[in-house]
Motif scaffolding. Sequence first.
Motif, PDB file in Angstrom:
ATOM      1  N   VAL A  29      20.736  36.841  -4.151  1.00 53.25           N
ATOM      2  CA  VAL A  29      19.355  37.061  -3.725  1.00 53.25           C
ATOM      3  C   VAL A  29      19.333  37.433  -2.244  1.00 53.25           C
ATOM      4  N   ALA A  30      18.641  38.513  -1.926  1.00 55.38           N
ATOM      5  CA  ALA A  30      18.442  38.924  -0.534  1.00 55.38           C
ATOM      6  C   ALA A  30      17.106  38.372  -0.039  1.00 55.38           C
ATOM      7  N   ILE A  31      17.093  37.927   1.205  1.00 50.37           N
ATOM      8  CA  ILE A  31      15.861  37.407   1.809  1.00 50.37           C
ATOM      9  C   ILE A  31      15.663  38.072   3.163  1.00 50.37           C
ATOM     10  N   THR A  32      14.558  38.786   3.328  1.00 48.14           N
ATOM     11  CA  THR A  32      14.252  39.353   4.642  1.00 48.14           C
ATOM     12  C   THR A  32      13.579  38.278   5.497  1.00 48.14           C
ATOM     13  N   ALA A  71      22.034  36.911   0.694  1.00 46.74           N
ATOM     14  CA  ALA A  71      22.160  38.005   1.648  1.00 46.74           C
ATOM     15  C   ALA A  71      20.969  37.886   2.594  1.00 46.74           C
ATOM     16  N   LEU A  72      21.228  37.428   3.805  1.00 49.90           N
ATOM     17  CA  LEU A  72      20.147  37.125   4.746  1.00 49.90           C
ATOM     18  C   LEU A  72      19.943  38.279   5.716  1.00 49.90           C
ATOM     19  N   ILE A  73      18.721  38.755   5.801  1.00 44.28           N
ATOM     20  CA  ILE A  73      18.372  39.923   6.607  1.00 44.28           C
ATOM     21  C   ILE A  73      17.417  39.507   7.715  1.00 44.28           C
ATOM     22  N   ASP A  74      17.752  39.888   8.957  1.00 47.37           N
ATOM     23  CA  ASP A  74      16.885  39.539  10.087  1.00 47.37           C
ATOM     24  C   ASP A  74      17.270  40.409  11.273  1.00 47.37           C
ATOM     25  N   LEU A  75      16.551  40.224  12.386  1.00 54.68           N
ATOM     26  CA  LEU A  75      16.830  40.972  13.613  1.00 54.68           C
ATOM     27  C   LEU A  75      17.557  40.142  14.665  1.00 54.68           C
ATOM     28  N   ASN A  76      17.713  38.849  14.422  1.00 55.52           N
ATOM     29  CA  ASN A  76      18.305  37.934  15.400  1.00 55.52           C
ATOM     30  C   ASN A  76      19.618  37.392  14.847  1.00 55.52           C
ATOM     31  N   GLN A  77      20.745  37.859  15.420  1.00 59.09           N
ATOM     32  CA  GLN A  77      22.051  37.459  14.897  1.00 59.09           C
ATOM     33  C   GLN A  77      22.318  35.976  15.062  1.00 59.09           C
ATOM     34  N   ASP A  78      21.892  35.397  16.184  1.00 63.57           N
ATOM     35  CA  ASP A  78      22.113  33.966  16.399  1.00 63.57           C
ATOM     36  C   ASP A  78      21.415  33.142  15.322  1.00 63.57           C
ATOM     37  N   ARG A  79      20.161  33.493  15.021  1.00 61.42           N
ATOM     38  CA  ARG A  79      19.425  32.779  13.974  1.00 61.42           C
ATOM     39  C   ARG A  79      20.078  32.991  12.607  1.00 61.42           C
ATOM     40  N   LEU A  80      20.556  34.204  12.386  1.00 60.96           N
ATOM     41  CA  LEU A  80      21.238  34.484  11.128  1.00 60.96           C
ATOM     42  C   LEU A  80      22.498  33.643  10.981  1.00 60.96           C
ATOM     43  N   ASP A  81      23.254  33.535  12.061  1.00 68.41           N
ATOM     44  CA  ASP A  81      24.490  32.743  12.020  1.00 68.41           C
ATOM     45  C   ASP A  81      24.181  31.283  11.680  1.00 68.41           C
ATOM     46  N   GLU A  82      23.101  30.768  12.272  1.00 66.73           N
ATOM     47  CA  GLU A  82      22.699  29.389  11.987  1.00 66.73           C
ATOM     48  C   GLU A  82      22.305  29.235  10.520  1.00 66.73           C
ATOM     49  N   ALA A  83      21.561  30.206   9.996  1.00 67.31           N
ATOM     50  CA  ALA A  83      21.105  30.136   8.612  1.00 67.31           C
ATOM     51  C   ALA A  83      22.277  30.236   7.638  1.00 67.31           C
ATOM     52  N   VAL A  84      23.233  31.110   7.934  1.00 66.63           N
ATOM     53  CA  VAL A  84      24.421  31.240   7.085  1.00 66.63           C
ATOM     54  C   VAL A  84      25.187  29.921   7.041  1.00 66.63           C
ATOM     55  N   ALA A  85      25.343  29.292   8.197  1.00 61.52           N
ATOM     56  CA  ALA A  85      26.054  28.010   8.259  1.00 61.52           C
ATOM     57  C   ALA A  85      25.343  26.944   7.431  1.00 61.52           C
ATOM     58  N   SER A  96      25.228  37.690   6.452  1.00 64.67           N
ATOM     59  CA  SER A  96      24.096  38.109   7.280  1.00 64.67           C
ATOM     60  C   SER A  96      24.100  39.615   7.495  1.00 64.67           C
ATOM     61  N   TYR A  97      22.890  40.166   7.663  1.00 66.16           N
ATOM     62  CA  TYR A  97      22.719  41.604   7.859  1.00 66.16           C
ATOM     63  C   TYR A  97      21.630  41.830   8.904  1.00 66.16           C
ATOM     64  N   LEU A  98      21.994  42.485  10.000  1.00 68.97           N
ATOM     65  CA  LEU A  98      21.010  42.863  11.012  1.00 68.97           C
ATOM     66  C   LEU A  98      20.285  44.110  10.534  1.00 68.97           C
ATOM     67  N   CYS A  99      18.973  44.044  10.485  1.00 65.07           N
ATOM     68  CA  CYS A  99      18.214  45.176   9.942  1.00 65.07           C
ATOM     69  C   CYS A  99      16.769  45.111  10.400  1.00 65.07           C
ATOM     70  N   ASN A 100      16.239  46.259  10.810  1.00 65.38           N
ATOM     71  CA  ASN A 100      14.811  46.408  11.069  1.00 65.38           C
ATOM     72  C   ASN A 100      14.180  46.928   9.784  1.00 65.38           C
ATOM     73  N   VAL A 101      13.431  46.082   9.099  1.00 64.25           N
ATOM     74  CA  VAL A 101      12.901  46.461   7.780  1.00 64.25           C
ATOM     75  C   VAL A 101      11.900  47.601   7.842  1.00 64.25           C
ATOM     76  N   ALA A 102      11.411  47.928   9.036  1.00 65.90           N
ATOM     77  CA  ALA A 102      10.447  49.024   9.180  1.00 65.90           C
ATOM     78  C   ALA A 102      11.133  50.376   9.328  1.00 65.90           C
ATOM     79  N   LYS A 103      12.478  50.381   9.406  1.00 65.60           N
ATOM     80  CA  LYS A 103      13.223  51.625   9.583  1.00 65.60           C
ATOM     81  C   LYS A 103      13.974  51.971   8.303  1.00 65.60           C
TER      82      LYS A 103
END
Length: 253
Positions: free
Chosen positions: A8-11, A33-47, A58-65
Motif C-alpha cells: 500500500v502506498a500512502i501520500t 510505500a511512503l511518499i512525502d516531501l520531507n526525507q527526515d520525516r520519511l526516515d522516521e516513519a519507515v523506522a 520511502s519516496y520523495l515526491c511532489n504529488v502536484a508534479k
Amino acid sequence: MKLQDSVVAITGGGQGLGRAMAVYLASKGVKLALIDLNQDRLDEAVALCEKAGSEAKSYLCNVAKEDDVISTFDAISRDFGQLNGLVNNAGILRDGLLIKAKDGEIVKRMSIEQWQSVIDVNLTGVFLCGREAATQMIQNNNQGCIINISSISQAGNMGQTNYSAAKAGVSAMSVTWAKELARYGIRSMAVAPGFIATEMTASMKPEALEMMASQIPLRRMGEPDEIAQTIAYILENDYLSGRVIEVDGGLRV
C-alpha cells in the motif's frame, strides 16, 4: 483484500495522519510505500513501520508534479513487484475568506496563489496519484483499492473556499473511479475525517481545542488510529466501493 504482505502506498506518509495509517497497517503485515516531501520525516516513519513488524520504503515526491508522480509509482512497482492499495492523504491548508471587507472597503481577498496551491496538491495531486496507481495495478494484474482522504469540509466551511472545493472534488472523483475501475478489479473509496488530534492541532491553544470539541456530539476530537482503522476496514472489505465514509464523531448530521 488480505492485509498481510499486500503493498500500500500512502501520500503524506511521513507525518500526521499518513504516518499513523502507515504504522497501523504495518502492524497488520502490510508493506508500505511512503511518499512525502520531507526525507527526515520519511526516515522516521519507515523506522516506525519496521518496528511495527513490516517492510517500508520511502519516496520523495511532489504529488502536484506529473513527472514526479509517474516516476515514483514506476519505482514502487519495481521495488515491490506489485501495488495493491493507495491512500491519497497528502494535503495542505491555505485558509482565508473569499472577501474580507470593512465599512464597504475591501480589506483582503483570497489570492490566486492561496487557491491554486491547495487545488494543485489536494485535488490535482489526488488525480495524478490515483491515475498512476490504477495504471500500475492494471499493468501488474493486481486487484486493488484506492482510498482518497476527503474531509467533512467537502460540504462547505467558512474560510476554506479552496480546501472545501478540493475535498468535494476528491469525493466526486472517488465515486467516479469506482464506476470506471471496477471492470479491472479496482475499488475506490473516500474517507472524510472531522476534527482529528494531530501534530497540527496539538499546537493550538487549549481553549481553542475545547471549543472545537464542544461542537462534536461525542465531545472529543478523533484519534489518528481511528482513521487508520477505517482505512484497514476499507482495504479488507472487498464489497466496499464508490462511497464516502464520514468519521467525525457525529459532527455533520
